[in-house]
Design a protein around this motif. Structure first.
Motif, mmCIF file in Angstrom:
data_model
loop_
_atom_site.group_PDB
_atom_site.id
_atom_site.type_symbol
_atom_site.label_atom_id
_atom_site.label_comp_id
_atom_site.label_asym_id
_atom_site.label_seq_id
_atom_site.Cartn_x
_atom_site.Cartn_y
_atom_site.Cartn_z
ATOM 1 N N SER A 151 0.815 -1.213 0.000
ATOM 2 C CA SER A 151 0.000 0.000 0.000
ATOM 3 C C SER A 151 0.851 1.266 0.000
ATOM 4 N N ASN A 152 2.136 1.133 0.281
ATOM 5 C CA ASN A 152 3.028 2.291 0.289
ATOM 6 C C ASN A 152 3.997 2.291 -0.902
ATOM 7 N N GLY A 153 3.586 1.635 -1.953
ATOM 8 C CA GLY A 153 4.327 1.762 -3.215
ATOM 9 C C GLY A 153 5.346 0.702 -3.517
ATOM 10 N N ALA A 154 5.379 -0.380 -2.773
ATOM 11 C CA ALA A 154 6.326 -1.457 -3.104
ATOM 12 C C ALA A 154 5.985 -2.039 -4.477
ATOM 13 N N GLU A 155 7.003 -2.245 -5.284
ATOM 14 C CA GLU A 155 6.790 -2.766 -6.642
ATOM 15 C C GLU A 155 7.062 -4.260 -6.737
ATOM 16 N N ALA A 156 7.817 -4.792 -5.806
ATOM 17 C CA ALA A 156 8.096 -6.231 -5.774
ATOM 18 C C ALA A 156 8.514 -6.596 -4.357
ATOM 19 N N ILE A 157 8.042 -7.750 -3.885
ATOM 20 C CA ILE A 157 8.322 -8.185 -2.512
ATOM 21 C C ILE A 157 8.656 -9.670 -2.524
ATOM 22 N N SER A 158 9.583 -10.051 -1.661
ATOM 23 C CA SER A 158 9.889 -11.480 -1.466
ATOM 24 C C SER A 158 10.091 -11.739 0.020
ATOM 25 N N ILE A 159 9.814 -12.978 0.427
ATOM 26 C CA ILE A 159 10.075 -13.428 1.798
ATOM 27 C C ILE A 159 10.944 -14.673 1.700
ATOM 28 N N ASN A 160 12.143 -14.581 2.251
ATOM 29 C CA ASN A 160 13.083 -15.720 2.190
ATOM 30 C C ASN A 160 13.198 -16.289 0.779
ATOM 31 N N ASP A 161 13.383 -15.417 -0.173
ATOM 32 C CA ASP A 161 13.588 -15.785 -1.585
ATOM 33 C C ASP A 161 12.350 -16.384 -2.242
ATOM 34 N N GLN A 162 11.196 -16.205 -1.634
ATOM 35 C CA GLN A 162 9.945 -16.580 -2.278
ATOM 36 C C GLN A 162 9.226 -15.301 -2.715
ATOM 37 N N ARG A 163 8.976 -15.174 -4.022
ATOM 38 C CA ARG A 163 8.331 -13.975 -4.547
ATOM 39 C C ARG A 163 6.863 -13.947 -4.106
ATOM 40 N N ILE A 164 6.418 -12.798 -3.668
ATOM 41 C CA ILE A 164 5.044 -12.633 -3.220
ATOM 42 C C ILE A 164 4.207 -12.100 -4.380
ATOM 43 N N THR A 165 3.138 -12.800 -4.713
ATOM 44 C CA THR A 165 2.238 -12.402 -5.791
ATOM 45 C C THR A 165 0.803 -12.414 -5.278
ATOM 46 N N ASP A 166 -0.136 -12.115 -6.189
ATOM 47 C CA ASP A 166 -1.539 -12.145 -5.785
ATOM 48 C C ASP A 166 -2.031 -13.570 -5.567
ATOM 49 N N GLN A 167 -1.208 -14.568 -5.912
ATOM 50 C CA GLN A 167 -1.587 -15.960 -5.693
ATOM 51 C C GLN A 167 -0.835 -16.586 -4.523
ATOM 52 N N THR A 168 0.018 -15.802 -3.863
ATOM 53 C CA THR A 168 0.808 -16.326 -2.748
ATOM 54 C C THR A 168 -0.086 -16.573 -1.528
ATOM 55 N N SER A 169 0.135 -17.698 -0.927
ATOM 56 C CA SER A 169 -0.562 -18.034 0.327
ATOM 57 C C SER A 169 0.464 -18.112 1.453
ATOM 58 N N ILE A 170 0.093 -17.570 2.628
ATOM 59 C CA ILE A 170 0.962 -17.591 3.802
ATOM 60 C C ILE A 170 0.174 -18.195 4.957
ATOM 61 N N TYR A 171 0.624 -19.376 5.425
ATOM 62 C CA TYR A 171 -0.092 -20.086 6.486
ATOM 63 C C TYR A 171 0.890 -20.559 7.547
ATOM 64 N N CYS A 172 0.398 -20.603 8.760
ATOM 65 C CA CYS A 172 1.167 -21.217 9.841
ATOM 66 C C CYS A 172 0.951 -22.730 9.835
ATOM 67 N N VAL A 173 2.032 -23.456 9.924
ATOM 68 C CA VAL A 173 1.970 -24.922 10.036
ATOM 69 C C VAL A 173 2.848 -25.308 11.218
ATOM 70 N N GLY A 174 2.224 -25.435 12.395
ATOM 71 C CA GLY A 174 2.992 -25.714 13.601
ATOM 72 C C GLY A 174 3.907 -24.549 13.912
ATOM 73 N N SER A 175 5.201 -24.845 14.028
ATOM 74 C CA SER A 175 6.176 -23.794 14.341
ATOM 75 C C SER A 175 6.811 -23.206 13.082
ATOM 76 N N THR A 176 6.306 -23.588 11.924
ATOM 77 C CA THR A 176 6.829 -23.077 10.653
ATOM 78 C C THR A 176 5.724 -22.347 9.906
ATOM 79 N N ILE A 177 6.117 -21.693 8.844
ATOM 80 C CA ILE A 177 5.163 -20.951 8.012
ATOM 81 C C ILE A 177 5.292 -21.430 6.575
ATOM 82 N N LEU A 178 4.142 -21.642 5.934
ATOM 83 C CA LEU A 178 4.093 -22.116 4.554
ATOM 84 C C LEU A 178 3.874 -20.924 3.620
ATOM 85 N N ILE A 179 4.831 -20.695 2.727
ATOM 86 C CA ILE A 179 4.750 -19.609 1.743
ATOM 87 C C ILE A 179 4.987 -20.195 0.350
ATOM 88 N N ASN A 180 4.020 -19.997 -0.544
ATOM 89 C CA ASN A 180 4.112 -20.589 -1.894
ATOM 90 C C ASN A 180 4.389 -22.086 -1.827
#
Length: 249
Positions: A151-180
């Motif tokens: 919302s503040n103008g970012a043109e591209a974002i990644s989390i731990n080398d996973q590119r974030i898109t409009d299809q990216t899902s981020i879920y908690c799985v126990g003590s880890t997080i599932l991204i893409n």
């Protein structure tokens, strides 16, 4: 028979000589005229042939000039078509590149910020801790931070080398997080391309992230925001899920 006198013979001989000379003179005068007439006729014939030949060559030259002009026009048209095709190709290539960038299918780089989130650095938890989850990074903090950066103008974002898109899902799985569909554990490194000052200010002061910063102060959650002159985010390599899209017949 009557015999000729000597004087008569002399006269006859003289007439014979005169007649022979006259005959020879006539022949001499006639032959040059015939030769001259023949030579003139030959020159006229040669001149006529030369004129016809020149006319034929001129016609052939005109035909060649016309063919050359046609070929030049055809070449110019082909060059124009080639230029137009090249221009169309470049335009299509540009559109494809833009679509790939919008779909996050290519790696990007530029100025931006790097935000690092980590679980609490506390060596031990107090006995009276009611909620251990307050010391851990969860999906909600990641989702909120990504939303603030977008919302503040970012043109591209990644989390731990996973590119974030409009299809990216981020879920908690126990003590880890599932991204893409990739399981990840902290620390989480969020890279965002955009205006460094704007993104850094949003990550540090947005009211939507107040809970994150409260946890940082109260429970030791790791939060680090740095501006960078050059940030690189990878291309999206996850699945492309089309739930409703299909090829038209």
């Amino acid at each position: 028979m009557r015999q000729l006198l000597p004087q008569h013979r002399a006269i006859l001989s003289l007439f014979a000589l005169l007649f022979g000379g006259l005959f020879v003179g006539m022949l001499m005068s006639v032959r040059p005229q015939v030769a001259l007439s023949s030579s003139s006729s030959s020159r006229n014939s040669s001149a006529s042939l030369s004129v016809d030949r020149i006319g034929t060559l001129r016609e052939h030259q005109q035909e060649l000039n016309a063919e050359l002009s046609r070929l030049r026009d055809e070449q110019a048209e082909l060059q124009q078509q080639s230029t137009s095709s090249q221009s169309n190709f470049e335009e299509i290539r540009t559109q494809i590149d833009q679509q790939q960038q919008m779909a996050a299918l290519v790696a990007m780089r530029g100025p931006g910020v790097v935000v690092t989130l980590n679980d609490s650095n506390a060596n031990s938890l107090p006995d009276e801790v009611a909620d251990v989850n307050r010391y851990i990074i969860h999906q909600q903090q990641l989702v909120t931070l990504v939303g603030v950066l977008w919302s503040n103008g970012a043109e591209a974002i990644s989390i731990n080398d996973q590119r974030i898109t409009d299809q990216t899902s981020i879920y908690c799985v126990g003590s880890t997080i599932l991204i893409n569909q990739e399981l990840m554990a902290p620390p989480f490194t969020i890279r965002a391309i955009g205006d460094p000052n704007t993104l850094a200010n949003a990550a540090s002061n947005s009211p939507l992230l107040s809970d994150l910063w409260n946890r940082q102060r109260e429970f030791g959650i790791g939060v680090d925001v740095k501006q960078k002159a050059q940030v690189q985010v990878p291309a999206y390599t996850g699945p492309l899920a089309n739930r409703h899209l299909e090829v038209a017949p």
